[in-house]
Structures are given as C-alpha cells and as structure tokens.
Design an enzyme around this catalytic site. Structure first.
Site, PDB file in Angstrom:
ATOM      1  N   TYR A 298       0.821  -1.218   0.000  1.00  0.00           N
ATOM      2  CA  TYR A 298       0.000   0.000   0.000  1.00  0.00           C
ATOM      3  C   TYR A 298       0.857   1.271   0.000  1.00  0.00           C
ATOM      4  O   TYR A 298       0.379   2.344   0.388  1.00  0.00           O
ATOM      5  CB  TYR A 298      -0.958  -0.008   1.193  1.00  0.00           C
TER       6      TYR A 298
ATOM      7  N   ASN B 143     -13.371  -3.052   4.067  1.00  0.00           N
ATOM      8  CA  ASN B 143     -14.274  -3.142   2.920  1.00  0.00           C
ATOM      9  C   ASN B 143     -14.101  -4.422   2.092  1.00  0.00           C
ATOM     10  O   ASN B 143     -14.400  -4.451   0.907  1.00  0.00           O
ATOM     11  CB  ASN B 143     -14.176  -1.871   2.060  1.00  0.00           C
TER      12      ASN B 143
HETATM   13  P1  DAT Z   1      -9.907   0.912  -3.505  1.00  0.00           P
HETATM   14  O1  DAT Z   1      -9.603  -0.200  -2.527  1.00  0.00           O
HETATM   15  O2  DAT Z   1     -11.382   0.969  -3.844  1.00  0.00           O
HETATM   16  O3  DAT Z   1      -9.047   0.863  -4.741  1.00  0.00           O
HETATM   17  P2  DAT Z   1      -8.255   3.126  -2.568  1.00  0.00           P
HETATM   18  O4  DAT Z   1      -7.178   2.583  -3.435  1.00  0.00           O
HETATM   19  O5  DAT Z   1      -8.607   4.574  -2.705  1.00  0.00           O
HETATM   20  O6  DAT Z   1      -9.620   2.290  -2.748  1.00  0.00           O
HETATM   21  O7  DAT Z   1      -7.887   2.901  -1.038  1.00  0.00           O
HETATM   22  C1  DAT Z   1      -7.246   1.699  -0.642  1.00  0.00           C
HETATM   23  C2  DAT Z   1      -7.867   1.236   0.650  1.00  0.00           C
HETATM   24  O8  DAT Z   1      -7.597   2.189   1.685  1.00  0.00           O
HETATM   25  C3  DAT Z   1      -9.399   1.112   0.626  1.00  0.00           C
HETATM   26  O9  DAT Z   1      -9.840  -0.094   0.067  1.00  0.00           O
HETATM   27  C4  DAT Z   1      -9.723   1.232   2.081  1.00  0.00           C
HETATM   28  C5  DAT Z   1      -8.699   2.230   2.588  1.00  0.00           C
HETATM   29  N1  DAT Z   1      -9.258   3.589   2.588  1.00  0.00           N
HETATM   30  C6  DAT Z   1      -9.443   4.391   1.517  1.00  0.00           C
HETATM   31  N2  DAT Z   1      -9.992   5.566   1.857  1.00  0.00           N
HETATM   32  C7  DAT Z   1     -10.147   5.507   3.213  1.00  0.00           C
HETATM   33  C8  DAT Z   1     -10.660   6.402   4.201  1.00  0.00           C
HETATM   34  N3  DAT Z   1     -11.118   7.604   3.860  1.00  0.00           N
HETATM   35  N4  DAT Z   1     -10.668   5.988   5.497  1.00  0.00           N
HETATM   36  C9  DAT Z   1     -10.190   4.774   5.849  1.00  0.00           C
HETATM   37  N5  DAT Z   1      -9.682   3.880   4.964  1.00  0.00           N
HETATM   38  C10 DAT Z   1      -9.673   4.230   3.667  1.00  0.00           C
END
Ligand code: DAT
Ligand code: MG
Length: 140
Positions: free
Chosen positions: A51, A114
């Site tokens: 990440y 999620n």
């Molecule tokens: P995705 O998993 O839909 O690609 P992302 O790449 O924007 O979404 O974010 C990676 C992960 O980080 C996401 O699945 C859950 C966590 N995350 C994202 N936005 C967040 C927030 N506002 N608060 C807490 N966790 C979050």
C-alpha cells in the site's frame, strides 16, 4: 478485448467472517475465473510496501494494521476486461456508496474494512500479481 488478468485480495474482515466462498462466487457469477489463489498472513513490512502509494494518507497506519490483523486470500482473476469488471463486482470503496449486489454493498463493514482489494490499472495489476505470485502459480 483479449483476456485480462487482475489481482484481488479477500481482506481480513471477510476471511474472519468466513466469506471467501461467497466472494469467489460473486467473481465467478460476474464472468471472472480464479487462476491462482492462496491464503497468507501479511507482515507489516509487506502491507506497507503493498500500500506504499497511500503512505502519505491519514488512514495509512490503520490500513496496514488492518491488513495484518487476520489472514488474507490473494488471487489472480482472469476474464474479459478483468480489471474494470472486478471493480464493478467489488463496488465503491465506501460501502455506503456501493451499488446493490456488489461485494462491498453486501459484505463490507466500513470504508476501511471493505472486504476486498482489486487492482486499478494494467500496470498496477502486473506489479501486484508479481508481488505475490510466481509465473508458475498462474494456471489460466
Ligand atoms: P480501492 O480499494 O477501492 O481501490 P483506494 O485505493 O482509494 O480504494 O484505497 C485503498 C484502501 O484504503 C481502501 O480499500 C480502504 C482504505 N481507505 C481508503 N480511503 C479511506 C478512508 N477515507 N478511510 C479509511 N480507509 C480508507
Ligand atoms: Mg486502490
């Protein structure tokens, strides 16, 4: 469009609740095929590397701690437009915004917990697959 591959994770909130089979069924019903799959427990260093793109975000530490809190199931999914298709099947990052019938709408507990990860582009899919799998483990 040729067959495409994407990388998927069944996250700790879902493995803990024994939802792996129900999540795989969503992928299969949506036209994707599991061509590699294994259950692993991430180290903190691995979670932080995976990440890394989010390292400056306020939720980074919480995200990495969550990802190491239980085993995960990592997968390679194959199908037509697999990257976009998988993201449709997952639904929006925030389950409150996810469409009915998507994995996140049905199973996610919160925006953080999620239930699934899916690659967002061909470059990230290739990188993420290579991070977890050797070529010999991909059996299309
Ligand atoms: P995705 O998993 O839909 O690609 P992302 O790449 O924007 O979404 O974010 C990676 C992960 O980080 C996401 O699945 C859950 C966590 N995350 C994202 N936005 C967040 C927030 N506002 N608060 C807490 N966790 C979050
Ligand atoms: Mg993402």
């Amino acid at each position: 469009m040729a067959l495409e591959r994407t990388f998927s994770i069944v996250k700790p909130d879902a493995t803990k609740r024994n939802l792996v089979g129900q999540i795989v069924a969503k992928f299969e019903e949506g036209g994707l095929r599991v061509i590699a799959q294994k259950r692993i427990q991430l180290t903190l260093a691995q979670a932080q590397t995976f990440y890394g793109v989010h390292s400056e975000r306020p939720f980074f530490d919480e995200l990495c701690e969550f990802m190491i809190s239980e085993p995960i199931v990592v997968q390679v999914l194959e199908g037509e437009n697999a990257i976009a298709r998988n993201r449709e099947i997952m639904g929006a990052t925030n389950p409150a915004e996810a469409v009915a019938g998507t994995i996140r709408k049905e199973f996610a507990l919160s925006i953080g917990e999620n239930s699934v990860h899916g690659s967002d582009a061909p470059e990230t899919a290739a990188e993420e697959i290579a991070f977890f799998f050797s070529g010999l483990e991909l059996v299309g």
